[in-house]
Design an enzyme around this catalytic site. Structure first.
Site, short mmCIF file in Angstrom:
data_model
loop_
_atom_site.label_atom_id
_atom_site.label_comp_id
_atom_site.label_asym_id
_atom_site.label_seq_id
_atom_site.Cartn_x
_atom_site.Cartn_y
_atom_site.Cartn_z
N ASP A 67 -1.52 3.80 17.29
CA ASP A 67 -1.37 3.30 15.92
C ASP A 67 -1.42 4.43 14.89
OD1 ASP A 67 -0.87 1.19 14.06
OD2 ASP A 67 -2.98 1.14 13.51
N ARG A 124 10.44 -6.17 14.19
CA ARG A 124 9.07 -6.62 13.98
C ARG A 124 9.02 -7.72 12.93
NH1 ARG A 124 3.92 -3.05 11.69
NH2 ARG A 124 2.38 -3.78 13.20
N TYR A 138 0.86 -1.19 0.00
CA TYR A 138 0.00 0.00 0.00
C TYR A 138 0.89 1.23 0.00
CZ TYR A 138 1.12 0.36 5.00
OH TYR A 138 1.78 0.46 6.20
N ARG A 148 -1.94 -10.24 3.92
CA ARG A 148 -2.37 -9.19 3.00
C ARG A 148 -1.43 -7.98 3.04
NH1 ARG A 148 -4.68 -5.78 6.65
NH2 ARG A 148 -5.35 -6.79 8.58
N ASN A 166 -3.94 1.86 6.38
CA ASN A 166 -4.81 0.84 5.79
C ASN A 166 -6.19 0.75 6.42
OD1 ASN A 166 -3.80 -0.42 3.48
ND2 ASN A 166 -2.35 -1.61 4.67
N TYR A 203 3.13 -9.50 14.49
CA TYR A 203 1.80 -9.08 14.03
C TYR A 203 1.20 -10.25 13.27
CZ TYR A 203 -1.73 -5.86 12.06
OH TYR A 203 -2.90 -5.22 11.73
#
Length: 291
Positions: free
Chosen positions: A246, A120, A45, A126, A251, A153
């Site tokens: 966040d 991370r 993205y 996705r 997204n 995550y």
């Protein structure tokens, strides 16, 4: 940015809840600006620019003292925007970087000196292509001497598949957003019970109780359906929970949250001043500013 990408709110409300002195927003991001810190060619993205100056202004507006800035997938393993924000934070930000299999020890040390304290691993299909687990295991071994932790995550339905790998990691690790539970299912149901078992059986595992806007079906302002899940984690593991905005909410497809309302979510899940201080001050300081 992508035509369906929702930009962050430029003027969030002032929260009613006043965070305790020294509070840390322990999950936020910086994006770009793209003309200085280009986005990764392999990104899934393209966000709007969300530079450090905007983040630090939001920190002050919401009543927080510090930030933990997490590298997002749109920048890949290029941590320059993150490091730039850390360097210009006057010691008030720490970072979670993204590193690849070819990172060398000098690069890890430079990241550490800039304020990075973790890396991370993303398992959300996705958003990113999975890195082979043997590579991630090698990275985890290499960061352990630095005292870093791993942030993971993933989504709830993938936990059974990932359980063995997670429990083999040699470091502390922190789960983003409670492992993204399906809040339309019972809080006492088997799916969330498995996540609670992970935390109960492995004292090196922490959880962020953040991002109700990503989990909720009831929506703002209260995100009522997320409250029982987050409160249960906070009450069961008060010394291993973190919270963050966040920002700038990458997204989001249905609505862009008001950061002031997200701060007002905190006293609904950490219901006493002592719990709020652990969540927002004591725990993140112990993990990110142990000195």
């Amino acid at each position: 940015m992508d035509p369906d990408y929702l930009p962050f709110r430029p003027n969030p409300s002032k929260p009613r809840f006043v965070p305790p002195a020294g509070a840390v927003d322990a999950h936020c991001h910086v994006f770009g600006p793209a003309d200085v810190f280009p986005y990764a060619p392999e990104r899934k993205y393209t966000p709007c620019d969300a530079p450090k100056e905007k983040l630090f202004a939001l920190r002050d507006h919401l009543g927080f003292a510090r930030n933990v800035i997490v590298q997002a997938t749109c920048h890949g393993n290029d941590n320059r925007a993150l490091v730039d924000a850390l360097v210009h934070s006057a010691g008030r930000a720490r970072g979670v970087a993204s590193v690849g299999r070819n990172v060398n020890d000098a690069e890890l040390r430079a990241l550490h000196d800039a304020g990075v304290r973790g890396t991370r691993f993303n398992f959300v299909r996705r958003l990113v292509d999975f890195t082979p687990r043997e590579v991630l295991a090698d990275i985890a071994q290499r960061i352990a001497p630095l005292g870093w932790h791993v942030v993971v995550y993933f989504e709830a339905q993938d936990l059974p598949e990932l359980w063995e790998f997670f429990t083999s990691l040699p470091t502390t690790f922190v789960v983003d957003h409670m492992g993204r539970p399906d809040v339309t299912k019972p809080v006492d149901g088997p799916e969330f019970a498995l996540f609670m078992k992970l935390l109960r059986e492995h004292p090196n595992i922490w959880s962020k109780v953040s991002c109700p806007e990503r989990l909720s079906t009831s929506g703002p302002p209260g995100y009522d359906d997320v409250v029982p899940f987050a409160r249960r984690v906070v009450e069961a593991f008060p010394d291993r929970v973190l919270w963050g905005t966040d920002w700038p909410h990458p997204n989001m497809k249905t609505h862009m949250p008001d950061d002031g309302q997200l701060v007002d979510f905190v006293p609904r899940i950490a219901t006493t001043p002592a719990a709020q201080r652990r969540l927002l001050v004591d725990n993140p300081m112990r993990l990110y500013w142990p000195e």
